[in-house]
Design a protein around this motif. Structure first.
Motif, short mmCIF file in Angstrom:
data_model
loop_
_atom_site.label_atom_id
_atom_site.label_comp_id
_atom_site.label_asym_id
_atom_site.label_seq_id
_atom_site.Cartn_x
_atom_site.Cartn_y
_atom_site.Cartn_z
N VAL A 1 45.35 34.32 40.57
CA VAL A 1 43.85 34.01 40.03
C VAL A 1 43.30 35.32 40.09
O VAL A 1 43.27 36.20 40.86
N TYR A 2 42.83 35.73 38.88
CA TYR A 2 41.98 36.78 38.74
C TYR A 2 40.44 36.46 38.68
O TYR A 2 39.94 35.33 38.24
N GLY A 3 39.47 37.33 39.44
CA GLY A 3 38.05 36.97 39.16
C GLY A 3 37.87 35.76 40.05
O GLY A 3 38.52 34.98 40.99
N LYS A 4 36.33 35.46 40.15
CA LYS A 4 35.96 34.39 40.97
C LYS A 4 34.81 33.59 39.99
O LYS A 4 34.32 34.27 39.23
N GLY A 5 34.55 32.56 40.51
CA GLY A 5 33.62 31.76 39.93
C GLY A 5 33.70 31.58 38.47
O GLY A 5 34.62 31.19 38.06
N GLU A 6 32.50 31.83 37.60
CA GLU A 6 32.80 31.54 36.30
C GLU A 6 33.75 32.29 35.50
O GLU A 6 34.26 32.02 34.40
N ALA A 7 34.03 33.70 36.26
CA ALA A 7 34.99 34.63 35.73
C ALA A 7 36.45 34.41 36.02
O ALA A 7 37.27 35.13 35.88
N GLU A 8 36.51 33.42 36.88
CA GLU A 8 37.94 32.95 37.40
C GLU A 8 38.88 32.76 35.99
O GLU A 8 38.56 31.82 35.25
N VAL A 9 40.08 33.42 36.34
CA VAL A 9 41.25 33.07 35.28
C VAL A 9 42.53 32.79 36.24
O VAL A 9 42.89 33.54 36.87
N ARG A 10 43.14 31.74 35.82
CA ARG A 10 44.09 31.15 36.59
C ARG A 10 45.50 31.62 35.67
O ARG A 10 45.84 30.92 34.65
N ALA A 11 45.91 33.06 35.95
CA ALA A 11 46.61 33.84 35.10
C ALA A 11 47.96 32.96 35.25
O ALA A 11 48.86 32.94 34.48
N LEU A 12 48.48 32.62 36.49
CA LEU A 12 49.81 32.18 36.79
C LEU A 12 49.35 30.65 37.68
O LEU A 12 48.70 30.69 38.72
N ASP A 13 50.01 29.57 37.36
CA ASP A 13 49.28 28.17 38.09
C ASP A 13 50.55 27.64 38.27
O ASP A 13 50.73 26.35 37.90
#
Ligand SMILES: Nc1ncnc2c1ncn2[C@@H]1O[C@H](COP(=O)(O)OP(=O)(O)OP(=O)(O)O)[C@@H](O)[C@H]1O
Length: 280
Positions: free
Chosen positions: A43-55
């Motif tokens: 997961v990159y970033g936090k809150g609204e900027a969060e991106v789940r690059a690998l899930d």
């Protein structure tokens, strides 16, 4: 990554790739596996900027196989490769190189493991401009304080067809030749696994085919294990197995791939990722 860091991470022992094959206690299956990621989350970033690059990505990379990682832009290919190669940390999950879970290693041990057991080939070659081809190829071994195995060095040089270019600097070589130097640098130390990130991305189709032919030979003739991220179905058709990612998930895989079959599969993934293009 700087060129010297790339060279350092490419360094390795010149022991054959059979090195650490003892199974993890209770996990004899890991013997056949060169690398494995288990329920990987990044997961990159936090809150609204969060991106789940690998899930939740799980992939086994079998020894002696050439594997391609494909998927639409943003699907997580580079992130997966960087996590699997120990170049980037994970949010959660396990990453095995051989029988070692590298997510548990401290920085120094991880750097040593990368140097000794992993080879890297990058899209941008990452050669040192002031060194000639031979010096570039041998640099990782030099950094590790090891001497090359002369017979293996000869084999690698002849396989990549660089015998008459060894004294040339990168600026005196074509892009394809530079990438072949980078491949030789990755392989001269006989790493357990080579990670290649878009190795043909900066090459014309002829040079790209040469590099892919060389990578293919290193799998067929030297039992090398290679994982390659690519956008190119023609490049991926040189591999044994294609793993498809979409939205940070493994969505499919294909054995004995052809460029046509891959293209067809990619079209369906693109539609899934961008529904607007469904009718296009
Ligand atoms: N350092 C970062 N900070 C924030 N988000 C990132 C970072 N690196 C990657 N991402 C995001 O993570 C997702 C996966 O990126 P990644 O580069 O792994 O995809 P990719 O499949 O390799 O894409 P491409 O084919 O375009 O190179 C993307 O949404 C990307 O924007």
């Amino acid at each position: 990554m700087s060129a010297s860091a790339a060279a350092e991470t490419s360094a390795a022992t010149h022991e054959p790739s059979s090195a650490p094959t003892s199974p993890v206690k209770g996990r004899p299956d890991l013997v056949r596996v060169a690398a494995r990621v288990v329920d990987l989350h990044k997961v990159y970033g936090k809150g609204e900027a969060e991106v789940r690059a690998l899930d939740g990505v799980s992939i086994d990379i079998a020894r002696g196989e050439f594997t391609a990682i494909m998927g639409p832009s943003g699907s997580g290919k580079s992130t997966m490769m960087h996590c699997a190669a120990g170049l980037d940390g994970v949010t959660s999950g396990e990453v095995y190189i051989g029988d070692v879970d590298i997510t548990r290693l401290k920085d120094k041990a991880l750097t040593t493991l990368r140097r000794d057991r992993i080879g890297f080939v990058f899209q941008s070659f990452n050669l040192i401009p002031t060194l000639n081809a031979q010096e570039n190829i041998l640099l990782p071994l030099a950094i590790a304080g090891r001497k090359p195995d002369p017979a293996w060095f000869d084999t690698v040089i002849d396989t990549v067809g660089l015998r008459d270019r060894l004294s040339h600097r990168p600026s005196e070589l074509s892009g394809g030749q530079q990438q072949r130097v980078a491949c030789a640098r990755a392989l001269v130390s006989r790493p357990e696994i080579v990670f290649a990130d878009e190795p043909t991305g900066n090459l014309d189709s002829t040079s790209g085919a040469e590099v892919l032919g060389f990578l293919r030979r290193s799998v067929d003739e030297f039992d090398q294990t290679i994982v390659m991220v690519t956008h190119d179905p023609v490049a991926a058709a040189h591999t044994d197995r294609v793993v498809f990612l979409a939205d940070g998930h493994v969505v499919d895989e294909m054995r004995e791939p052809t460029a046509e079959k891959i293209l067809e599969r990619m079209k369906r993934l693109d539609v899934r990722v961008r529904p607007d293009s469904a009718g296009a």
